[in-house]
Write an enzyme that holds these catalytic residues in place. Structure first.
Site, PDB file in Angstrom:
ATOM      1  N   ASP A 312       0.804  -1.220   0.000  1.00 43.34           N
ATOM      2  CA  ASP A 312       0.000   0.000   0.000  1.00 43.34           C
ATOM      3  C   ASP A 312       0.837   1.271   0.000  1.00 43.34           C
ATOM      4  O   ASP A 312       0.359   2.334  -0.384  1.00 43.34           O
ATOM      5  CB  ASP A 312      -0.948   0.004   1.202  1.00 43.34           C
ATOM      6  CG  ASP A 312      -2.113  -0.951   1.012  1.00 43.34           C
ATOM      7  OD1 ASP A 312      -2.390  -1.330  -0.136  1.00 43.34           O
ATOM      8  OD2 ASP A 312      -2.742  -1.329   2.010  1.00 43.34           O
ATOM      9  N   TYR A 396      -9.812  -0.697   3.086  1.00 43.47           N
ATOM     10  CA  TYR A 396      -9.326  -0.594   4.468  1.00 43.47           C
ATOM     11  C   TYR A 396      -8.984   0.847   4.829  1.00 43.47           C
ATOM     12  O   TYR A 396      -8.558   1.641   3.986  1.00 43.47           O
ATOM     13  CB  TYR A 396      -8.077  -1.454   4.672  1.00 43.47           C
ATOM     14  CG  TYR A 396      -8.352  -2.809   5.293  1.00 43.47           C
ATOM     15  CD1 TYR A 396      -8.669  -2.928   6.636  1.00 43.47           C
ATOM     16  CD2 TYR A 396      -8.288  -3.971   4.533  1.00 43.47           C
ATOM     17  CE1 TYR A 396      -8.919  -4.160   7.221  1.00 43.47           C
ATOM     18  CE2 TYR A 396      -8.534  -5.216   5.099  1.00 43.47           C
ATOM     19  CZ  TYR A 396      -8.845  -5.306   6.446  1.00 43.47           C
ATOM     20  OH  TYR A 396      -9.095  -6.537   7.012  1.00 43.47           O
TER      21      TYR A 396
END
Length: 687
Positions: A312, A396
């Site tokens: 990420d 998320y």
């Protein structure tokens, strides 16, 4: 970066805006854009994939601060992608001279530039134009109009048609109406591989039709939420005299702590030059601290999911997705926000307002004793300074909270919430066994098993630049001479002397910790001054060591690595993570096996949870936590918090009263928690 409502006049000793580590300003981003776009190879389809400060060498900065060297050159790193041709370059721009210092063209053999938002946004159109994709959706009762496409980083699997091309892999989710959260309806058994630069689908994977889960996952629907709980009473904590910290630009002083707050598109929040004033001496502890990488590897080996593993930070640049927190939020205590100024993909500056939050929290008992011999009864209350930000990466939401305590302790805590990445749950097999790689979190809805592995880059400077690391284990002493009754135990200390031997794994059975000490400075007992890194014992990367992801993310195979400082070694998975075949980052950094005993060192710590999703994690996940702690161990000559004043007002220390509840007994954090307040505006803050 700017701060709202500075709480104190600038300190006479604080660095000015000319500090070489100051965050890039909007004007500087514009200068970079103008310099780069004037180059002859810049085209109308060229995009800025990343723009960030190219930090000077640590010794240059320290020499300038000490008055022993010139102000280092102000340089910026700019990664450029030509959307039409795929040409990718890594360049350095000097703001001091106004010139492009260097340009390196990537050939893709060591990875691609990070994925652009513009590439993400184009995916739906690309797959909708492919008849194979449309036909596969039709077999599942769907059309391109009622599904959302989720483009995901591709990893590296040696497919010949992907060599040298910018690939994204796509999964689909049905959306039943505009307000419907599509994560509840995965269109499983189907994926597409897409060349983003050439706008073509290179491969369709159809592993078979699976039933699409029907139940809504709309956690923001009052019907789904149920009857509101009405028995919770307000909690109000105030600081009537204001906060205890002072701020001068990006520099913060609080209690005995002093540090600089920074922000980067890739890493998000960066803390620099953390020091603690001890008996009038400002003693350095960490030169630079950040979350430099974050890996989310999934454990489902199905034909459409085996490639799910996301970096990420390196692939998506999670700093650019930082949430805005609105002023006036109904939170506890005195809150101060910092803005983050970044560059968009056209090179233009944009501001994430209130991207970083800073506040104090009461943290229960700091120290206490009631003495039976003297009658002394002393107690002091603890508090901590919290510096944090929240970022949303797809499904998320991640909060990163750095805590500084009055006794010199430093903690970093990741808070994980948001929505699970879902699959269709295949149900029991012929023998009545559950599917072994996912949990059923709602009827027919799966939550694949996965991990969240964060890499903290800790550029240590414990009392100076000559540092070393000892691994300290508890050790039983066999019964025998000198231990006739068998009660003895001691510690086993192993000095880590070179990079190849410094890849270590936490071990709760021996209470393993790593002590980072200064090899030249001694405390009043004549022993090295040090800080101890206490890990939270959790599994490292669970993928097979021969797997593609293990080669690409060697940093995640150990809890600890130690390297000799090199300013070019910023990221644990390497500079170019997207489609990188492996061998970069920690693998390359440690290949030379440099000495690390008494050197200027960087500690790389991997931490994070392994997640077997629960029904309670659906449709939105309560916050989960992962953290590590750095505690002084012989850094001070005695308890550094002895001089904390006793609680003064009777209202704060009243027998039988309700004020001053002990945080240790009531673990719900009293201070401002972004996870509780959201991050996208006033409505998300409960207004």
């Amino acid at each position: 970066m700017t701060i709202l409502d500075p709480v104190a006049a600038p300190s006479a000793t604080a660095p000015s805006d000319a500090h070489p580590l100051s965050s890039l300003t909007a004007d500087e981003f514009l200068r970079v854009r103008d310099i780069v776009s004037a180059a002859p190879d810049f085209t109308p389809t060229t995009r800025f994939a990343y723009v960030g400060l190219d930090e000077p060498h640590k010794r240059e900065v320290l020499a300038w601060q000490d008055g022993d060297g010139p102000l280092p050159e102000r340089r910026v790193r700019a990664l450029l992608l030509d959307m039409a041709t795929g040409r990718s370059t890594d360049g350095i721009v000097s703001l001091t001279s106004g010139e492009i210092v260097s340009t390196f063209e990537l050939d893709g053999s060591h990875g691609q530039l990070p994925v652009l938002i513009e590439e993400f946004e184009a995916i739906g159109e690309i797959v909708a134009a492919d008849p194979r994709w449309v036909d596969a959706l039709a077999l599942r009762g769907c059309t391109p109009d009622n599904v959302v496409c989720v483009p995901l980083s591709a990893g590296y699997y040696g497919h010949p048609e992907e060599e040298g091309r910018r690939i994204l892999r796509v999964l689909a989710f049905r959306q039943d109406h505009p307000g419907d959260h599509p994560w509840a309806h995965p269109v499983d058994g189907l994926s597409a591989y897409v060349d983003a630069a050439n706008r073509e689908v290179t491969r369709i994977v159809d592993a078979g039709i699976m039933e699409i889960p029907a139940e809504s996952g709309n956690f923001d629907d009052p019907v789904v939420q149920g009857e509101p709980l009405t028995t919770l009473k307000p909690i109000v904590i105030t600081q009537p005299e204001g906060p205890s910290f002072t701020v001068d630009g990006e520099w913060v002083s609080w209690a005995n702590w002093r540090f600089q707050v920074g922000f980067d598109t890739r890493e998000g929040l960066v803390l620099r030059q953390l020091s603690f004033t001890d008996a009038g001496e400002e003693r350095p502890i960490i030169y630079r601290a950040s979350i430099n990488e974050m890996l989310v590897p999934y454990g489902d080996p199905s034909p459409v999911r085996f490639w799910q593993n996301y970096f990420d930070t390196g692939e998506y640049l999670f700093g650019r997705f930082t949430n805005t927190l609105a002023l006036g939020c109904d939170c506890v205590g005195e809150i101060r926000y910092f803005d983050a100024v970044l560059a968009d993909e056209l090179g233009n500056p944009f501001t994430i307002e209130n991207g970083i939050c800073m506040h104090e929290e009461d943290y229960g008992t700091l120290w206490k004793h009631s003495d039976m011999f003297t009658g002394s009864n002393e107690v002091r209350r603890s508090r901590r300074l919290v510096i944090s930000f929240f970022t949303t990466v797809g499904n998320y939401d991640y909060g990163f909270f750095w805590y500084l305590y009055l006794d010199g302790t430093i903690e970093c805590e990741a808070k994980l919430t948001g929505i699970l990445f879902t699959s269709a749950y295949p149900g029991l097999d012929a023998d009545g066994n559950d599917y072994p790689f996912a949990s059923e979190v709602a009827p027919g809805l799966g939550g694949p098993y996965h991990q969240h592995l964060f890499s903290a880059r800790l550029d240590m400077m414990v009392d100076g630049l000559s540092n070393a690391v000892d691994e300290v284990d508890v050790a039983r002493v066999p019964m025998g001479a000198g231990n006739e009754h068998g009660n003895a135990f001691t510690k086993q200390v192993t000095r880590l002397t070179s990079e190849q031997g410094a890849g270590r794994v936490a071990d709760a059975s021996v209470s393993r910790a790593w002590f980072i000490s200064n090899t030249e400075r001694r405390n009043r007992m004549g022993r090295p001054t040090s800080y101890a890194l206490y890990p939270t014992e959790s599994p490292v990367l669970l993928a097979d060591e021969a797997s593609s992801i293990a080669k690409r993310a060697e940093f995640a195979t150990k809890h600890l690595f130690v390297t000799q400082y090199d300013p070019a070694e910023r990221y644990a998975a390497g500079d170019f993570v997207h489609q990188n075949p492996g061998g970069d980052g920690i693998t390359a950094f440690t290949a030379g096996d440099r000495p690390i005993d008494g050197e200027d060192i960087v500690v790389w710590h991997t931490f994070g949870p392994t997640h077997f999703p629960r029904p309670e994690d659906w449709p939105v996940m309560p916050v989960d936590y992962a953290k590590f702690t750095l505690k002084p161990h012989g850094f001070f000559g005695r308890n550094p918090a002895l001089n904390i004043p006793a609680p003064g007002a009777a209202a704060h220390c009243a027998p039988g009263g309700h004020a001053g509840q002990d945080h240790a007994e009531h673990p719900g954090h009293a201070g401002h928690d972004h996870a509780e307040h959201g991050g996208h505006g006033l409505d998300d803050h409960g207004h």
